[in-house]
Design a protein around this motif. Structure first.
Motif, PDB file in Angstrom:
ATOM      1  N   ASN A 203       0.821  -1.213   0.000  1.00  0.00           N
ATOM      2  CA  ASN A 203       0.000   0.000   0.000  1.00  0.00           C
ATOM      3  C   ASN A 203       0.857   1.266   0.000  1.00  0.00           C
ATOM      4  N   LYS A 204       2.016   1.222   0.661  1.00  0.00           N
ATOM      5  CA  LYS A 204       2.916   2.377   0.646  1.00  0.00           C
ATOM      6  C   LYS A 204       3.424   2.654  -0.769  1.00  0.00           C
ATOM      7  N   LYS A 207       0.537   3.895  -2.998  1.00  0.00           N
ATOM      8  CA  LYS A 207       0.202   5.303  -2.739  1.00  0.00           C
ATOM      9  C   LYS A 207       1.122   6.239  -3.518  1.00  0.00           C
TER      10      LYS A 207
END
Length: 263
Positions: A203-204, A207
């Motif tokens: 998810n990092k 993003k």
């Protein structure tokens, strides 16, 4: 998550192999070569014949991880002493073929553009005899890495939770996407404590990709940290032979199945 420069090297479009996958990391030390070997093995176990190409001349180590001593390697091909087909070595324990690099012989980036293109064309031609061709790319984003990336129908970027690994993975995705916007880029998270942590690491990266590049490279899979991986590397033995039922083995088999099911 940003790179040092927004300048993207120009790369001429090349023909892609529909059966070619490239494995990249942006940086070393994230398990890229081990993953390439094990994914190739998993595809063979699913009934596909496969070729694994070591695209990192400077730090070539596929043959070392497999405990092989090839009679010929990519160094002989580049020097013109042998053909690419003559550099193929069979790995009987895994049931697949490899083309070994030569550690310390320099980077593909040092090759003249015409020689690099000829090597790429030879690889695509040789790859027609296989169901799958996997390219274990060198770390970084130099000309040789970009050239080999352009041969692949799908590019798998492997990373872990280390901030520098994530930053370098993002840099690779950025340069690859800006040079070839239609490239099918997938992400694999390696050495995660569990699936939940792997998803959080992904998810990092997602993003950053969505925020700066406006793309969403999908998560291909999470490989859980497993002490048996390092044991196999130390013993130069394939994980799927030595510990076929361990967590990491099952995770890679799931990744292979996902890729094969899409066909």
């Amino acid at each position: 998550m940003t790179t040092k420069s927004d300048a993207v090297p120009k790369t001429a479009p090349r023909t892609r192999g529909r059966n070619v996958l490239a494995v990249a990391s942006g940086k070393g030390g994230v398990g890229k070569t081990w993953f390439s070997i094990t994914l190739t093995h998993a595809m063979v176990l699913e009934g596909h014949n496969a070729l694994l190409f070591d695209g990192d001349l400077g730090l070539a180590n596929i043959d070392i991880q497999l405990g092989l001593m090839p009679k010929h390697d990519l160094g002989g091909v580049i020097s013109g002493r042998i053909s690419l087909k003559d550099a193929i070595t069979h790995f009987p324990d895994g049931g697949f073929d490899i083309i070994a690099g030569r550690s310390g012989s320099g980077s593909l980036a040092n090759l003249p553009a015409s020689r690099l293109q000829a090597l790429s064309d030879d690889l695509l031609q040789t790859g027609k005899s296989y169901d799958k061709v996997l390219i274990d790319l060198g770390a970084g984003v130099d000309q040789g890495v970009r050239q080999m990336t352009g041969l692949a129908n799908t590019v798998i970027v492997i990373t872990n939770g280390d901030p520098t690994s994530l930053t370098d993975a993002y840099a690779f995705i950025k340069i690859t996407h800006m040079a070839r916007p239609k490239t099918d880029i997938r992400v694999v998270i390696n050495m995660a404590k569990d699936k939940k942590e792997g998803q959080a690491i992904y998810n990092k990266l997602l993003k950053a990709c969505e925020g700066f590049l406006k793309i969403s490279p999908p998560l291909l899979g999470v490989i859980r940290a497993d002490a048996r991986v390092s044991e196999c590397i130390r013993n130069q033995a394939p994980l799927l032979t030595r510990h076929p039922n361990c967590d990491a083995a099952r995770d890679i088999e799931a990744i292979a199945q996902t890729l094969l099911d899409e066909e």
